[in-house]
Write an enzyme that holds these catalytic residues in place. Sequence first.
Site, PDB file in Angstrom:
ATOM      1  N   ARG A  79       0.860  -1.182   0.000  1.00  0.00           N
ATOM      2  CA  ARG A  79       0.000   0.000   0.000  1.00  0.00           C
ATOM      3  C   ARG A  79       0.894   1.229   0.000  1.00  0.00           C
ATOM      4  O   ARG A  79       1.989   1.192   0.538  1.00  0.00           O
ATOM      5  CB  ARG A  79      -0.824   0.053   1.293  1.00  0.00           C
ATOM      6  CG  ARG A  79      -1.910  -0.979   1.395  1.00  0.00           C
ATOM      7  CD  ARG A  79      -2.657  -0.918   2.732  1.00  0.00           C
ATOM      8  NE  ARG A  79      -1.914  -0.296   3.818  1.00  0.00           N
ATOM      9  CZ  ARG A  79      -2.234   0.871   4.374  1.00  0.00           C
ATOM     10  NH1 ARG A  79      -3.271   1.546   3.974  1.00  0.00           N
ATOM     11  NH2 ARG A  79      -1.509   1.364   5.368  1.00  0.00           N
TER      12      ARG A  79
ATOM     13  N   ARG B  17      -2.926  10.894   1.566  1.00  0.00           N
ATOM     14  CA  ARG B  17      -3.885  11.565   2.449  1.00  0.00           C
ATOM     15  C   ARG B  17      -4.446  12.786   1.767  1.00  0.00           C
ATOM     16  O   ARG B  17      -3.672  13.615   1.292  1.00  0.00           O
ATOM     17  CB  ARG B  17      -3.123  12.082   3.673  1.00  0.00           C
ATOM     18  CG  ARG B  17      -3.126  11.150   4.804  1.00  0.00           C
ATOM     19  CD  ARG B  17      -2.414  11.835   5.963  1.00  0.00           C
ATOM     20  NE  ARG B  17      -1.776  10.799   6.745  1.00  0.00           N
ATOM     21  CZ  ARG B  17      -0.831  11.012   7.605  1.00  0.00           C
ATOM     22  NH1 ARG B  17      -0.374  12.235   7.814  1.00  0.00           N
ATOM     23  NH2 ARG B  17      -0.319  10.011   8.275  1.00  0.00           N
TER      24      ARG B  17
ATOM     25  N   ARG C  57      20.269  -5.529   5.299  1.00  0.00           N
ATOM     26  CA  ARG C  57      20.836  -4.290   4.792  1.00  0.00           C
ATOM     27  C   ARG C  57      21.460  -3.580   5.986  1.00  0.00           C
ATOM     28  O   ARG C  57      20.972  -3.685   7.122  1.00  0.00           O
ATOM     29  CB  ARG C  57      19.754  -3.376   4.189  1.00  0.00           C
ATOM     30  CG  ARG C  57      19.216  -3.843   2.870  1.00  0.00           C
ATOM     31  CD  ARG C  57      20.196  -3.734   1.736  1.00  0.00           C
ATOM     32  NE  ARG C  57      20.499  -2.362   1.341  1.00  0.00           N
ATOM     33  CZ  ARG C  57      21.459  -2.055   0.465  1.00  0.00           C
ATOM     34  NH1 ARG C  57      22.215  -3.008  -0.071  1.00  0.00           N
ATOM     35  NH2 ARG C  57      21.679  -0.794   0.134  1.00  0.00           N
TER      36      ARG C  57
ATOM     37  N   ARG D 243      19.033  10.028   3.929  1.00  0.00           N
ATOM     38  CA  ARG D 243      18.423  11.123   4.684  1.00  0.00           C
ATOM     39  C   ARG D 243      19.444  11.851   5.545  1.00  0.00           C
ATOM     40  O   ARG D 243      20.527  11.330   5.809  1.00  0.00           O
ATOM     41  CB  ARG D 243      17.240  10.668   5.524  1.00  0.00           C
ATOM     42  CG  ARG D 243      17.462   9.421   6.341  1.00  0.00           C
ATOM     43  CD  ARG D 243      16.148   9.017   7.019  1.00  0.00           C
ATOM     44  NE  ARG D 243      16.363   7.941   7.956  1.00  0.00           N
ATOM     45  CZ  ARG D 243      15.458   7.484   8.801  1.00  0.00           C
ATOM     46  NH1 ARG D 243      14.259   8.014   8.826  1.00  0.00           N
ATOM     47  NH2 ARG D 243      15.724   6.494   9.615  1.00  0.00           N
TER      48      ARG D 243
ATOM     49  N   GLU E 279      22.743   9.607   6.539  1.00  0.00           N
ATOM     50  CA  GLU E 279      22.500   8.166   6.651  1.00  0.00           C
ATOM     51  C   GLU E 279      22.621   7.539   5.258  1.00  0.00           C
ATOM     52  O   GLU E 279      21.964   7.994   4.322  1.00  0.00           O
ATOM     53  CB  GLU E 279      21.082   7.985   7.202  1.00  0.00           C
ATOM     54  CG  GLU E 279      20.773   6.623   7.717  1.00  0.00           C
ATOM     55  CD  GLU E 279      19.386   6.589   8.381  1.00  0.00           C
ATOM     56  OE1 GLU E 279      19.187   7.289   9.387  1.00  0.00           O
ATOM     57  OE2 GLU E 279      18.508   5.880   7.864  1.00  0.00           O
TER      58      GLU E 279
ATOM     59  N   TYR F 193      11.780  -7.183  11.581  1.00  0.00           N
ATOM     60  CA  TYR F 193      11.800  -5.754  11.861  1.00  0.00           C
ATOM     61  C   TYR F 193      10.727  -5.441  12.904  1.00  0.00           C
ATOM     62  O   TYR F 193       9.552  -5.727  12.699  1.00  0.00           O
ATOM     63  CB  TYR F 193      11.570  -4.885  10.610  1.00  0.00           C
ATOM     64  CG  TYR F 193      11.633  -3.440  11.013  1.00  0.00           C
ATOM     65  CD1 TYR F 193      12.850  -2.786  11.128  1.00  0.00           C
ATOM     66  CD2 TYR F 193      10.481  -2.757  11.401  1.00  0.00           C
ATOM     67  CE1 TYR F 193      12.929  -1.493  11.602  1.00  0.00           C
ATOM     68  CE2 TYR F 193      10.548  -1.452  11.878  1.00  0.00           C
ATOM     69  CZ  TYR F 193      11.786  -0.829  11.963  1.00  0.00           C
ATOM     70  OH  TYR F 193      11.857   0.447  12.452  1.00  0.00           O
TER      71      TYR F 193
ATOM     72  N   ASP G 193       9.274  -2.280  15.428  1.00  0.00           N
ATOM     73  CA  ASP G 193       9.353  -0.934  15.983  1.00  0.00           C
ATOM     74  C   ASP G 193       9.507  -1.080  17.495  1.00  0.00           C
ATOM     75  O   ASP G 193       9.269  -2.158  18.047  1.00  0.00           O
ATOM     76  CB  ASP G 193       8.081  -0.146  15.644  1.00  0.00           C
ATOM     77  CG  ASP G 193       8.219   0.611  14.324  1.00  0.00           C
ATOM     78  OD1 ASP G 193       9.362   0.948  13.949  1.00  0.00           O
ATOM     79  OD2 ASP G 193       7.188   0.857  13.668  1.00  0.00           O
TER      80      ASP G 193
HETATM   81  C1  FAD Z   1      17.721   3.026  11.445  1.00  0.00           C
HETATM   82  C2  FAD Z   1      16.617   2.555  12.339  1.00  0.00           C
HETATM   83  C3  FAD Z   1      15.623   3.444  12.691  1.00  0.00           C
HETATM   84  C4  FAD Z   1      14.599   3.018  13.524  1.00  0.00           C
HETATM   85  N1  FAD Z   1      13.628   3.919  13.840  1.00  0.00           N
HETATM   86  C5  FAD Z   1      12.628   3.557  14.638  1.00  0.00           C
HETATM   87  C6  FAD Z   1      11.610   4.480  14.978  1.00  0.00           C
HETATM   88  O1  FAD Z   1      11.616   5.624  14.546  1.00  0.00           O
HETATM   89  N2  FAD Z   1      10.605   4.060  15.787  1.00  0.00           N
HETATM   90  C7  FAD Z   1      10.556   2.784  16.295  1.00  0.00           C
HETATM   91  O2  FAD Z   1       9.636   2.464  17.038  1.00  0.00           O
HETATM   92  N3  FAD Z   1      11.527   1.889  15.997  1.00  0.00           N
HETATM   93  C8  FAD Z   1      12.553   2.240  15.191  1.00  0.00           C
HETATM   94  N4  FAD Z   1      13.537   1.330  14.888  1.00  0.00           N
HETATM   95  C9  FAD Z   1      13.493  -0.020  15.492  1.00  0.00           C
HETATM   96  C10 FAD Z   1      14.202  -0.104  16.854  1.00  0.00           C
HETATM   97  O3  FAD Z   1      15.564   0.208  16.689  1.00  0.00           O
HETATM   98  C11 FAD Z   1      14.039  -1.544  17.387  1.00  0.00           C
HETATM   99  O4  FAD Z   1      12.697  -1.831  17.606  1.00  0.00           O
HETATM  100  C12 FAD Z   1      14.768  -1.828  18.716  1.00  0.00           C
HETATM  101  O5  FAD Z   1      16.001  -1.194  18.811  1.00  0.00           O
HETATM  102  C13 FAD Z   1      14.939  -3.342  18.856  1.00  0.00           C
HETATM  103  O6  FAD Z   1      15.474  -3.671  20.135  1.00  0.00           O
HETATM  104  P1  FAD Z   1      16.160  -5.071  20.357  1.00  0.00           P
HETATM  105  O7  FAD Z   1      16.443  -5.165  21.813  1.00  0.00           O
HETATM  106  O8  FAD Z   1      15.374  -6.143  19.731  1.00  0.00           O
HETATM  107  O9  FAD Z   1      17.507  -5.031  19.495  1.00  0.00           O
HETATM  108  P2  FAD Z   1      18.860  -4.181  19.643  1.00  0.00           P
HETATM  109  O10 FAD Z   1      18.570  -2.772  19.979  1.00  0.00           O
HETATM  110  O11 FAD Z   1      19.651  -4.460  18.430  1.00  0.00           O
HETATM  111  O12 FAD Z   1      19.581  -4.847  20.903  1.00  0.00           O
HETATM  112  C14 FAD Z   1      20.285  -6.057  20.805  1.00  0.00           C
HETATM  113  C15 FAD Z   1      21.529  -5.911  21.652  1.00  0.00           C
HETATM  114  O13 FAD Z   1      22.178  -7.175  21.771  1.00  0.00           O
HETATM  115  C16 FAD Z   1      23.565  -6.964  21.741  1.00  0.00           C
HETATM  116  N5  FAD Z   1      24.228  -8.220  21.366  1.00  0.00           N
HETATM  117  C17 FAD Z   1      24.131  -8.882  20.188  1.00  0.00           C
HETATM  118  N6  FAD Z   1      24.888  -9.997  20.220  1.00  0.00           N
HETATM  119  C18 FAD Z   1      25.466 -10.057  21.445  1.00  0.00           C
HETATM  120  C19 FAD Z   1      26.377 -10.951  22.062  1.00  0.00           C
HETATM  121  N7  FAD Z   1      26.848 -12.021  21.414  1.00  0.00           N
HETATM  122  N8  FAD Z   1      26.782 -10.698  23.331  1.00  0.00           N
HETATM  123  C20 FAD Z   1      26.327  -9.605  24.004  1.00  0.00           C
HETATM  124  N9  FAD Z   1      25.474  -8.698  23.442  1.00  0.00           N
HETATM  125  C21 FAD Z   1      25.045  -8.917  22.180  1.00  0.00           C
HETATM  126  C22 FAD Z   1      23.734  -5.859  20.699  1.00  0.00           C
HETATM  127  O14 FAD Z   1      24.975  -5.206  20.835  1.00  0.00           O
HETATM  128  C23 FAD Z   1      22.546  -4.958  21.031  1.00  0.00           C
HETATM  129  O15 FAD Z   1      22.902  -3.959  21.969  1.00  0.00           O
HETATM  130  C24 FAD Z   1      14.563   1.693  14.012  1.00  0.00           C
HETATM  131  C25 FAD Z   1      15.555   0.799  13.629  1.00  0.00           C
HETATM  132  C26 FAD Z   1      16.569   1.212  12.798  1.00  0.00           C
HETATM  133  C27 FAD Z   1      17.617   0.236  12.368  1.00  0.00           C
END
Ligand code: FAD
Length: 367
Positions: free
Chosen positions: A170, A174, A247, A278, A298, A346, A348
């Site tokens: 989609r 708006r 990516r 961006r 970025e 993915y 949020d």
């Molecule tokens: C560019 C970008 C923009 C985004 N913008 C938004 C937004 O505007 N709004 C929104 O709601 N969400 C956004 N998101 C999504 C958001 O980043 C994620 O939802 C969130 O960070 C996921 O949390 P997580 O704990 O699953 O993963 P992560 O934040 O990746 O945490 C995983 C952690 O595990 C650690 N780790 C991995 N392997 C090991 C190991 N072997 N030993 C010890 N530690 C380890 C890593 O270092 C990391 O710190 C965005 C994502 C990206 C990439």
Amino acid sequence: MYDYLIVGSGLFGSVCARELNRSGKKVLVLEKRDHIGGNIYTEQREGINVHKYGAHIFHTSDLEIWEYVNSFVEFNNFINSPMAMFKDKIYNLPFNMNTFYQLWGTKTPEDARAVIAKQKSLFGSVEPQNLEEQALSLVGKDIYEKLIKGYTEKQWGRPATEIPAFIIRRLPVRFTYDNNYFTDRYQGIPIGGYTALIEAILAGIKVETNTDYLADQERFNSLAKNVIYTGPIDAFFNHKFGRLEYRSLKFEHEVKDTENWQGNAVVNYTDKSVPYTRILEHKHFEKVTTPKTVITREYSTPCGEKDEPYYPINDAQNSALLEQYQQEVAAQSKVIFGGRLAEYKYYDMHQVIRSAFDTLEKLGVSR
Ligand SMILES: Cc1cc2nc3c(=O)[nH]c(=O)nc-3n(C[C@H](O)[C@H](O)[C@H](O)COP(=O)(O)OP(=O)(O)OC[C@H]3O[C@@H](n4cnc5c(N)ncnc54)[C@H](O)[C@@H]3O)c2cc1C
């Protein structure tokens, strides 16, 4: 001996750690990076909280999640209204009456609808075979060529004609003058940055940074009865079936000796000839007044073995590979997998918190 060893201090790991600790469990968090917070980490530069891993805007319609994050730190009322730059012209996003006025000079919904309908009709009769055909059939030539094509091709590193059509199901348009990107009920940025949020969630919990769980897995496993693993699923199994594809992104941070550089937190560059996707100007997320400003360019890049994996490529090949790893996960009795990397999904931020809540519920932890 810990009850839970939590691998990763991103939102998933931190929320699990907080709630397990609150329920009386002994937890230890290991973090590979030199800081907590995973990808939502913000760091102070020039008095500004810089989103080190890309722009993060918290948005949700889930009141429970909104109240949960606000119980740790106060959120501001930031509304995401990104702009797009195409060949030195600026357009509002998401596609709305402001954008249509900038594109065609149309002032009423009826006039804008007529232009879009006419442009769509030129492409609507055949089944779209790729992203380009799909986008043309959904919004017509002008919006596609000026605001979608270049940006998408940079994001995917491929021509739009080689990207599958299903990527864009989609393309919301708006017919109101509304630049609020998200449609969620609640939206904002933690005052003091996301690091303040994570610090508050992890308050009083033992965290070891600069510690890679996979480098000494057996020893770490022996420290706890259970493990919650939030790192990459394929790395956990030593990539034995092959590597899941992502990516990646490169960030170029720069301090500018001016108070306000682009006038908005996020500007997308939709022209293919501009190498970045961006530019962020971080001070606008929290509306701080400082003499200088920090911007971030970025770039979307392929993900090599040494690069940070950001966006999973959920195509048929990777989905099949994921399934193989998921079968291995099912055989693990001590380790629970969760978060964007361990689920290859993915998420949020509000979704990853909800997913952590679901995991906690399965573990019998009530909040
Ligand atoms: C560019 C970008 C923009 C985004 N913008 C938004 C937004 O505007 N709004 C929104 O709601 N969400 C956004 N998101 C999504 C958001 O980043 C994620 O939802 C969130 O960070 C996921 O949390 P997580 O704990 O699953 O993963 P992560 O934040 O990746 O945490 C995983 C952690 O595990 C650690 N780790 C991995 N392997 C090991 C190991 N072997 N030993 C010890 N530690 C380890 C890593 O270092 C990391 O710190 C965005 C994502 C990206 C990439």
